[in-house]
Design a protein around this motif. Sequence first.
Motif, PDB file in Angstrom:
ATOM      1  N   LYS A  68       0.817  -1.221   0.000  1.00  0.00           N
ATOM      2  CA  LYS A  68       0.000   0.000   0.000  1.00  0.00           C
ATOM      3  C   LYS A  68       0.850   1.270   0.000  1.00  0.00           C
ATOM      4  CE  LYS A  68      -4.035  -1.997   2.260  1.00  0.00           C
ATOM      5  NZ  LYS A  68      -4.740  -2.192   3.544  1.00  0.00           N
ATOM      6  N   SER A  69       2.106   1.148   0.477  1.00  0.00           N
ATOM      7  CA  SER A  69       2.970   2.327   0.556  1.00  0.00           C
ATOM      8  C   SER A  69       3.693   2.608  -0.764  1.00  0.00           C
ATOM      9  CB  SER A  69       4.010   2.138   1.674  1.00  0.00           C
ATOM     10  OG  SER A  69       4.975   1.175   1.278  1.00  0.00           O
TER      11      SER A  69
ATOM     12  N   ASN B 255       4.220   3.409  -4.856  1.00  0.00           N
ATOM     13  CA  ASN B 255       3.498   4.252  -5.810  1.00  0.00           C
ATOM     14  C   ASN B 255       2.705   3.375  -6.786  1.00  0.00           C
ATOM     15  OD1 ASN B 255       5.109   3.524  -8.134  1.00  0.00           O
ATOM     16  ND2 ASN B 255       6.709   4.896  -7.383  1.00  0.00           N
ATOM     17  N   GLU B 256       1.822   4.007  -7.553  1.00  0.00           N
ATOM     18  CA  GLU B 256       0.878   3.265  -8.392  1.00  0.00           C
ATOM     19  C   GLU B 256       1.586   2.343  -9.393  1.00  0.00           C
ATOM     20  OE1 GLU B 256      -2.735   4.236 -11.480  1.00  0.00           O
ATOM     21  OE2 GLU B 256      -2.219   5.766  -9.985  1.00  0.00           O
ATOM     22  N   LYS B 257       2.664   2.826  -9.997  1.00  0.00           N
ATOM     23  CA  LYS B 257       3.385   2.023 -10.987  1.00  0.00           C
ATOM     24  C   LYS B 257       4.022   0.793 -10.344  1.00  0.00           C
ATOM     25  CE  LYS B 257       7.084   2.282 -14.424  1.00  0.00           C
ATOM     26  NZ  LYS B 257       8.224   3.056 -14.940  1.00  0.00           N
ATOM     27  N   GLU B 258       4.665   0.992  -9.154  1.00  0.00           N
ATOM     28  CA  GLU B 258       5.297  -0.141  -8.452  1.00  0.00           C
ATOM     29  C   GLU B 258       4.246  -1.154  -8.011  1.00  0.00           C
ATOM     30  OE1 GLU B 258       9.147   1.871  -6.235  1.00  0.00           O
ATOM     31  OE2 GLU B 258       7.138   2.306  -5.458  1.00  0.00           O
ATOM     32  N   ALA B 259       3.124  -0.641  -7.500  1.00  0.00           N
ATOM     33  CA  ALA B 259       2.069  -1.521  -6.994  1.00  0.00           C
ATOM     34  C   ALA B 259       1.487  -2.386  -8.108  1.00  0.00           C
ATOM     35  CB  ALA B 259       0.974  -0.693  -6.334  1.00  0.00           C
ATOM     36  N   ARG B 260       1.340  -1.820  -9.294  1.00  0.00           N
ATOM     37  CA  ARG B 260       0.760  -2.554 -10.422  1.00  0.00           C
ATOM     38  C   ARG B 260       1.633  -3.722 -10.858  1.00  0.00           C
ATOM     39  NH1 ARG B 260      -0.770   2.348 -13.006  1.00  0.00           N
ATOM     40  NH2 ARG B 260       1.051   2.148 -14.380  1.00  0.00           N
ATOM     41  N   SER B 261       2.938  -3.585 -10.641  1.00  0.00           N
ATOM     42  CA  SER B 261       3.869  -4.634 -11.085  1.00  0.00           C
ATOM     43  C   SER B 261       3.934  -5.823 -10.122  1.00  0.00           C
ATOM     44  CB  SER B 261       5.278  -4.052 -11.258  1.00  0.00           C
ATOM     45  OG  SER B 261       5.820  -3.716  -9.992  1.00  0.00           O
TER      46      SER B 261
END
Length: 552
Positions: free
Chosen positions: A391-392, A394-400
């Motif tokens: 959850k911490s 960023n959106e790009k990292e989380a998507r991967s």
Amino acid sequence: MTYFSGENRNNILAEMETEVFDIFIIGGGITGAGIALDASTRGLKTALVEMQDFAAGTSSRSTKLVHGGLRYLKQFEVGLVAEVGKERAIVFENGPHVTTPEWMLLPIHKGGTFGKFSTSIGLRVYDFLAGVKKSERRTMLSASETLAKEPLVKKEGLLGGGYYVEYRTDDARLTIEVMKKAVENGAKAVNYSKVESFIYENGKVKGVIVIDVVTGKEYSIFAKKIINATGPWVDTMRDADKSKSGKVLRLTKGVHIVIDQTRFPLKQAIYYDTPDGRMVFAIPRDGKAYVGTTDTFYQNDTAHPTVTKEDRDYLIETINYMFPDVKVADDDIESSWAGVRPLIYEEGKDPSEISRKDEIWQSESGLITIAGGKLTGYRKMAETVVDLVAKSLNEKEARSLHACQTKTLPISGGDVGGSANFQAFIAEKTKKLIFDFSFSKEEAERLTRLYGSNIETLIDIMWETGKKAKEAQLPTSIYASLEYGIRYEMVTKPIDYLIRRTGAMFFNIEWVNQWKRQIISTMATTFNWTEEEKESYEAEVEMYIKEASKAV
């Protein structure tokens, strides 16, 4: 030399300095290992250090049960029973070589902690909450049926018994196998590496200063998130982060003693109540019976809890109370161990009443701390922590990132076709070991159970090192097992092998005394120890033998 080798520690630490990790875990017990596995399989760049050996703390000194938490039902912790009950089935399925079902007998006596009716209802509720499969659901026994299961149980006032399934494990090997699987999935992990301090940037924790306990060398390692999974040392780390406030740990000590079955011929695992209202396990294992645990508040040396005469006397008293014909004495105890449990302090509660629930805190600096919890719930605890880290991002990292993978992921050694196929796997590999190496059926089966699907690697080492084993004056199986431990399980000191990779210090101390000299000499050659280093490790082994054998 393999990547997770005792000979490769320096290289791994040096590599850690050259990267910025997504997640850095302090603590190599079952909780830290579980987090490393979950994080690495989701695609997070993961590193872990442990200041002792992996599983050297609480994770090698438990009652060695992945159990469903029947005792917590007594405290009305319904949610905890439901969660750990379901988790134990997952732990078993993913690693049947280190976890096995164990039918447990709960004797019911007149005036005891459990009544026949309340036990029947309690076990039925337990079956429902824990999602127990049909073949393992509880049954209630008459007094005569109870004695047929275990004739040594006290006959006076016996009303009957409850019969239900727990899961026995090798806690240290479970931890090692989880850690190996994490490394297989890209995690970097090193033992005997102590976090001395945190590195901050604008008030946020960005890294750690690590000291290699073996060489004394210092390393600076950086990560986006630091996880404090140090068990009994959780508050020490929070102190270093200047964030110890609110809830704190309360440590309790548990002690177990081991008696040969020639003196205590226990047929059946028993969960019994004591005159002071506590509950104790007595469990047969490999020709021994081990009994525990005590539950007392503890404030002494966290890294090195010891067994006192009072501890041993208490457990002997409980044995002779529940099994009056045995008449066990202190001289009958072959070995013992003490472990420290990190529980979250609840004022006014007795040690045995404090909740085993886990909690997660995040400090102002960003340090994530996980405390409390049970061996059984390690996978779920890890999932919760990694969810928080995800959850911490960023959106790009989380998507991967992948979703949590560990619910159906076999741990190292667990690729045996699932629990349903495990007995067939044992039979096949046992037959192969007998044919190839003329092992006894007992020895062949023991090795297969110990290493699971990794037995093939052990067999390769046996073929490769037969001549070296003779030169080392060690049986082929011991030499290959030691070599495997060094190459694939980061065995660094003799005690790593004797305590946590084999369990021999606790369950076969005679074997330790028989082979310790050759094992130390073999390791001295492998690691090029000086005579002084070799003597130091010899002294350490002797200290642990003495402690396991005698009370302090």
